[in-house]
Design an enzyme around this catalytic site. Structure first.
Site, PDB file in Angstrom:
ATOM      1  CB  CYS A  36      20.786  28.011  34.766  1.00 52.78           C
ATOM      2  SG  CYS A  36      20.081  29.396  33.836  1.00 52.78           S
ATOM      3  CG  HIS A  65      22.301  39.207  29.206  1.00 58.03           C
ATOM      4  ND1 HIS A  65      22.153  39.756  30.455  1.00 58.03           N
ATOM      5  CD2 HIS A  65      21.479  39.908  28.392  1.00 58.03           C
ATOM      6  CE1 HIS A  65      21.271  40.749  30.398  1.00 58.03           C
ATOM      7  NE2 HIS A  65      20.851  40.845  29.151  1.00 58.03           N
ATOM      8  CG  HIS A  98      17.413  38.781  31.393  1.00 58.35           C
ATOM      9  ND1 HIS A  98      17.632  38.704  30.042  1.00 58.35           N
ATOM     10  CD2 HIS A  98      18.500  38.228  31.975  1.00 58.35           C
ATOM     11  CE1 HIS A  98      18.807  38.143  29.813  1.00 58.35           C
ATOM     12  NE2 HIS A  98      19.352  37.839  30.970  1.00 58.35           N
ATOM     13  CD  GLU A 150      16.947  39.082  37.788  1.00 53.93           C
ATOM     14  OE1 GLU A 150      17.798  38.399  37.187  1.00 53.93           O
ATOM     15  OE2 GLU A 150      16.740  38.978  39.016  1.00 53.93           O
ATOM     16  CB  CYS A 218      18.662  31.559  40.805  1.00 49.87           C
ATOM     17  SG  CYS A 218      20.037  31.508  39.652  1.00 49.87           S
ATOM     18  CB  SER A 246      26.594  37.161  30.982  1.00 47.73           C
ATOM     19  OG  SER A 246      26.404  36.189  31.980  1.00 47.73           O
ATOM     20  CG  ASN A 248      25.459  33.943  35.181  1.00 52.61           C
ATOM     21  OD1 ASN A 248      26.263  33.038  35.036  1.00 52.61           O
ATOM     22  ND2 ASN A 248      24.621  34.306  34.219  1.00 52.61           N
TER      23      ASN A 248
HETATM   24  S1  SF4 Z   1      17.368  33.202  37.549  1.00 52.83           S
HETATM   25 FE1  SF4 Z   1      19.007  31.690  37.652  1.00 52.83          FE
HETATM   26  S2  SF4 Z   1      18.041  29.845  36.814  1.00 52.83           S
HETATM   27 FE2  SF4 Z   1      16.820  31.584  36.138  1.00 52.83          FE
HETATM   28  S3  SF4 Z   1      17.666  32.209  34.176  1.00 52.83           S
HETATM   29 FE3  SF4 Z   1      18.648  33.472  35.717  1.00 52.83          FE
HETATM   30  S4  SF4 Z   1      20.534  32.361  36.176  1.00 52.83           S
HETATM   31 FE4  SF4 Z   1      19.178  30.907  35.162  1.00 52.83          FE
END
Ligand code: SF4
Length: 338
Positions: A36, A65, A98, A150, A218, A246, A248
């Site tokens: 991303c 990550h 993060h 995060e 996001c 990770s 996501n």
């Molecule tokens: S918030 Fe979204 S765009 Fe930003 S680093 Fe994390 S996954 Fe990537």
């Protein structure tokens, strides 16, 4: 559907493993997948810092990550630490994508560290919301996963006013100082569907709850989940390339499973278990927002070498998001170029 196959490196015939006749004949790649804009920016930040300032460049926590990315940067001279206390005074430190709590900035200043902040701008947006809601007297309800960097960084903006909620069940038992003054925010990499359910439960429990103007999850998380839903409907097996920590990437596995495919998270092609492939005609591949494309290419090669003859891409949405490098890097790049 975009049917252009990715470039793949072929191994010499003598090194090729035997074809598994029971393996997939078709490989379908999710698009978008992989890096991303926030990860791209964070990795480039460390690379530029190494070029501009030379070794050592310290990085607090994993910059993103992904094990592979961290190891590559280590080989180039980056030193990864858990806390700023481990860094000699006066040295340079990059903060990861993060984000960090304000206390981390304060500690770095005390140690006279030169900080380069690679926090993703979309994480910074959530920090700003946390501060704003707390200043307005709201109890900030952060939807996220305990222990994730995060979440630690965001909670650090207003620790006394923030509570963490991880599940719909936790909403039931949640108690706040004033039920009429609550605001929710979310981690950026959650499951879109699950988070929607938790937000609905919060709205039911706290009818006056307020929230961010635009979603905190996001664009990259949302798009990759949308793409893997499409993919899962067309494949018996979906492999997600990403590291175990990770967020996501783990969500992509869950979403694929929820939409009908078997799914596994792997760091790279070496972790594919042949037993997963029996009876699979079409295998889907996607990758988390911190996984480099070269790992996808190696996995495609792995399947080609086992007899997959068709490789195509299933494009769900186009992405063109880019973020500017941190100001410190832009300034020093401009100075270096003269
Ligand atoms: S918030 Fe979204 S765009 Fe930003 S680093 Fe994390 S996954 Fe990537």
């Amino acid at each position: 559907m975009d049917v252009s196959p990715p470039s793949t490196k072929r191994v010499a015939p003598a090194e090729r493993p035997p074809i598994n006749p029971a393996g997939p004949s078709r490989v379908l790649l999710a698009a978008p997948r992989g890096y991303c804009a926030g990860v791209d920016r964070a990795v480039e930040t460390v690379e530029h810092a190494l070029d501009l300032y030379g070794e050592p460049v310290y990085v607090r926590k994993e910059i993103v990550h992904n094990k592979h990315v961290v190891e590559q940067l280590q080989r180039r001279g980056a030193i990864f630490v858990e806390e700023t206390a481990e860094i000699p005074e006066g040295e340079k430190v990059v903060f990861s994508a993060h984000g960090v709590a304000p206390s981390v900035h304060e500690n770095a200043a005390k140690r006279q560290l030169r900080t380069i902040d690679a926090t993703c701008p979309l994480v910074t947006k959530v920090h700003v919301e946390a501060r704003k809601f707390a200043e307005q007297g709201y109890t900030v309800i952060l939807i996220g996963h305990e222990g994730h960097e995060e979440v630690e960084g965001t909670m650090g903006e207003a620790p006394a006013n923030t509570v963490l909620v991880q599940t719909e069940a936790e909403v039931e038992t949640l108690e706040v100082a004033d039920p009429d003054r609550t605001a929710y925010i979310t981690q950026t990499t959650l499951s879109v569907d699950e988070t929607g359910v938790i937000i609905e439960a919060l709205k039911k429990k706290f009818p006056k709850i307020t929230g961010p103007k635009t979603d905190d999850i996001c664009y990259a998380t949302t798009n990759r989940q949308m793409a893997v839903k499409d993919l899962a409907r067309k494949c018996e097996l979906v492999l997600v390339i990403g590291s175990i920590n990770s967020s996501n990437s783990n969500r992509l596995v869950e979403v694929a499973r929820e939409h009908g495919a078997r799914s596994h998270l792997i760091d790279n092609h070496l972790q594919v278990d042949e037993a997963w492939l029996n009876g699979v005609k079409t295998v889907g591949i996607t990758s988390g927002a911190s996984a480099p494309e070269e790992l996808v290419e190696r996995l495609v090669t792995y399947f080609r070498d086992r007899g997959a003859s068709e490789v195509s891409e299933l494009r769900t949405v186009d992405e063109d998001v880019r973020f500017m490098l941190p100001s410190e890097i832009r300034r020093d790049l401009a100075a270096a170029s003269g």
